[in-house]
Write a protein that holds these residues in place. Structure first.
Motif, PDB file in Angstrom:
ATOM      1  N   LYS A   1       2.218   4.753  -9.236  1.00  0.00           N
ATOM      2  CA  LYS A   1       0.947   4.364  -8.640  1.00  0.00           C
ATOM      3  C   LYS A   1       1.017   2.927  -8.152  1.00  0.00           C
ATOM      4  CE  LYS A   1      -4.036   4.711  -9.497  1.00  0.00           C
ATOM      5  NZ  LYS A   1      -5.063   5.087 -10.485  1.00  0.00           N
ATOM      6  N   ALA A   2       0.600   2.699  -6.920  1.00  0.00           N
ATOM      7  CA  ALA A   2       0.669   1.372  -6.313  1.00  0.00           C
ATOM      8  C   ALA A   2      -0.210   0.377  -7.068  1.00  0.00           C
ATOM      9  CB  ALA A   2       0.262   1.438  -4.852  1.00  0.00           C
ATOM     10  N   PHE A   3       0.251  -0.854  -7.139  1.00  0.00           N
ATOM     11  CA  PHE A   3      -0.517  -1.949  -7.724  1.00  0.00           C
ATOM     12  C   PHE A   3      -1.832  -2.088  -6.968  1.00  0.00           C
ATOM     13  CE2 PHE A   3      -0.972  -6.781  -7.807  1.00  0.00           C
ATOM     14  CZ  PHE A   3      -1.575  -6.807  -9.053  1.00  0.00           C
ATOM     15  N   GLY A   4      -2.910  -2.415  -7.680  1.00  0.00           N
ATOM     16  CA  GLY A   4      -4.243  -2.439  -7.096  1.00  0.00           C
ATOM     17  C   GLY A   4      -4.363  -3.246  -5.815  1.00  0.00           C
ATOM     18  N   LEU A   5      -3.693  -4.383  -5.750  1.00  0.00           N
ATOM     19  CA  LEU A   5      -3.810  -5.231  -4.567  1.00  0.00           C
ATOM     20  C   LEU A   5      -3.225  -4.547  -3.334  1.00  0.00           C
ATOM     21  CD1 LEU A   5      -5.055  -8.098  -4.465  1.00  0.00           C
ATOM     22  CD2 LEU A   5      -2.734  -8.979  -4.185  1.00  0.00           C
ATOM     23  N   MET A   6      -2.296  -3.628  -3.549  1.00  0.00           N
ATOM     24  CA  MET A   6      -1.674  -2.903  -2.440  1.00  0.00           C
ATOM     25  C   MET A   6      -2.631  -1.887  -1.835  1.00  0.00           C
ATOM     26  SD  MET A   6       1.970  -2.345  -4.401  1.00  0.00           S
ATOM     27  CE  MET A   6       2.657  -1.182  -3.223  1.00  0.00           C
ATOM     28  N   THR A   7      -3.619  -1.452  -2.592  1.00  0.00           N
ATOM     29  CA  THR A   7      -4.547  -0.425  -2.117  1.00  0.00           C
ATOM     30  C   THR A   7      -5.955  -0.964  -1.893  1.00  0.00           C
ATOM     31  OG1 THR A   7      -4.804   0.249  -4.439  1.00  0.00           O
ATOM     32  CG2 THR A   7      -3.295   1.530  -3.078  1.00  0.00           C
ATOM     33  N   ARG A   8      -6.049  -2.290  -1.762  1.00  0.00           N
ATOM     34  CA  ARG A   8      -7.305  -2.982  -1.443  1.00  0.00           C
ATOM     35  C   ARG A   8      -8.304  -2.943  -2.593  1.00  0.00           C
ATOM     36  NH1 ARG A   8      -9.215  -1.438   4.511  1.00  0.00           N
ATOM     37  NH2 ARG A   8     -10.809  -2.947   3.922  1.00  0.00           N
TER      38      ARG A   8
ATOM     39  N   GLU B   1      -5.847   0.923  10.450  1.00  0.00           N
ATOM     40  CA  GLU B   1      -4.861  -0.122  10.710  1.00  0.00           C
ATOM     41  C   GLU B   1      -4.181  -0.557   9.435  1.00  0.00           C
ATOM     42  OE1 GLU B   1      -3.070  -3.944  10.909  1.00  0.00           O
ATOM     43  OE2 GLU B   1      -4.988  -3.620   9.899  1.00  0.00           O
ATOM     44  N   TYR B   2      -4.957  -0.681   8.357  1.00  0.00           N
ATOM     45  CA  TYR B   2      -4.343  -1.097   7.090  1.00  0.00           C
ATOM     46  C   TYR B   2      -3.398  -0.018   6.562  1.00  0.00           C
ATOM     47  CZ  TYR B   2      -3.478  -2.820   2.465  1.00  0.00           C
ATOM     48  OH  TYR B   2      -2.825  -3.267   1.347  1.00  0.00           O
ATOM     49  N   LEU B   3      -3.796   1.237   6.652  1.00  0.00           N
ATOM     50  CA  LEU B   3      -2.917   2.313   6.211  1.00  0.00           C
ATOM     51  C   LEU B   3      -1.597   2.307   6.987  1.00  0.00           C
ATOM     52  CD1 LEU B   3      -5.099   5.509   5.623  1.00  0.00           C
ATOM     53  CD2 LEU B   3      -3.553   4.411   3.997  1.00  0.00           C
ATOM     54  N   GLU B   4      -1.701   2.074   8.289  1.00  0.00           N
ATOM     55  CA  GLU B   4      -0.479   2.026   9.099  1.00  0.00           C
ATOM     56  C   GLU B   4       0.408   0.864   8.659  1.00  0.00           C
ATOM     57  OE1 GLU B   4       0.906   1.976  13.817  1.00  0.00           O
ATOM     58  OE2 GLU B   4      -1.231   1.943  13.274  1.00  0.00           O
ATOM     59  N   TRP B   5      -0.212  -0.308   8.443  1.00  0.00           N
ATOM     60  CA  TRP B   5       0.551  -1.475   7.994  1.00  0.00           C
ATOM     61  C   TRP B   5       1.196  -1.221   6.638  1.00  0.00           C
ATOM     62  CZ3 TRP B   5      -0.065  -4.681   3.718  1.00  0.00           C
ATOM     63  CH2 TRP B   5       0.705  -5.856   3.712  1.00  0.00           C
TER      64      TRP B   5
END
Length: 300
Positions: A70-77, A148-152
């Motif tokens: 699971k991605a770190f929280g900051l990575m998923t906003r 845009e964020y998902l693409e980045w």
């Protein structure tokens, strides 16, 4: 290929109601891996993973086992506490009135992605790393900035399987748009089984991987601000409910390369809720591994 597992192996419910006495500490992952061939690591959501710990996981897991992370929280906003960041990055961010980092620069986010993936190298080098679960918060809605964020983020995870879980129901009111986006960008859509009023059930696949997460269907506890995921996802799926899902998973398996069914119902159920055939000799059961074992039996 349908692989069944859980979204943790060290949750309190596992410790109190699933592992036998004497199975403690690091031995729990080995015990788990004797019964399942896939798991999600969720501690990485709260803090960047430590490479030495990840290396120990990799050494303990048998060949062919898959660990999704699971991605770190900051990575998923998601906002995170300042102390969850590495010390050398803390001076690069601002905090809100609750001491949380909510809007770091893209440069800081990019560095967090880089360090996250670097720490996972031992799993990747041994062939045990599955996907990176990007679970978006419920306040992220479908709009140009979100896409845009998902693409980045997908570019930062280039070369890795990106699993995208959406939490706001607006994404799935007209699902064709987001599903097409994920397919174009090589990302894997995560089907969510949750209370229908929270998010609609849309079973779909946008890559060779079909991924389903079972959060339970307890609407009454879903919005409780208790700080306990065990209470929020307190739900034991019935045999009939899992029989329906077994058929759905078989349908997904006809065209997918692999199907994952991952249980995130983190509570415990006692004699009043759990059928005798699930309780066995126990007075209560851990919901996630109990349902996962039952689904495996139904599929077999």
């Amino acid at each position: 290929m349908i692989r069944v597992g859980t979204c943790s192996w060290a949750d309190e419910s596992f410790v109190k109601a699933w592992y036998p006495k004497g199975v403690t500490g690091s031995a729990r992952l080995g015990y788990y891996a004797e019964r399942f061939d896939v798991v999600e690591a969720n501690s990485t959501y709260y803090r960047l993973p430590d490479e030495e710990l990840v290396a120990r996981w990799a050494r303990m897991l048998p060949e062919g086992f898959v660990m999704h992370v699971k991605a770190f929280g900051l990575m998923t906003r998601h906002p995170v506490k300042l102390e969850a960041l590495p010390e050398d990055l803390r001076g690069e961010v601002e905090v809100d009135d609750r001491g949380r980092v909510a809007r770091p620069s893209r440069e800081v986010r990019g560095e967090v992605f880089r360090r996250f993936l670097e720490a996972l190298r031992p799993l990747g080098e041994t062939g045990r790393l599955g996907g990176i679960l990007m679970q978006l918060p419920p306040y992220v809605v479908p709009k140009p900035a979100s896409y845009e964020y998902l693409e980045w983020a997908g570019e930062q995870l280039d070369g890795h399987v990106t699993l995208v879980e959406l939490r706001h129901k607006a994404w799935l009111e007209n699902p064709s748009e987001v599903l097409s986006f994920l397919e174009r960008h090589g990302m894997t859509y995560v089907t969510v089984d949750a209370p229908p009023a929270v998010i609609p059930l849309v079973v779909a696949r946008t890559s060779g991987t079909a991924y389903v997460r079972f959060h339970g269907r307890n609407r009454e506890t879903w919005f409780k601000r208790t700080g306990s995921t065990a209470e929020r996802f307190d739900y034991l799926y019935s045999r009939a409910e899992l029989e329906e899902w077994a058929e759905t998973l078989r349908e997904l398996d006809r065209e997918a390369e692999v199907v994952y069914a991952m249980f995130n119902n983190n509570g415990r159920s006692g004699a009043a809720e759990a059928p005798r055939d699930l309780l066995g000799e126990r007075t209560e059961v851990a919901q996630a591994p109990t349902n996962a074992m039952l689904l495996k039996q139904l599929l077999e």
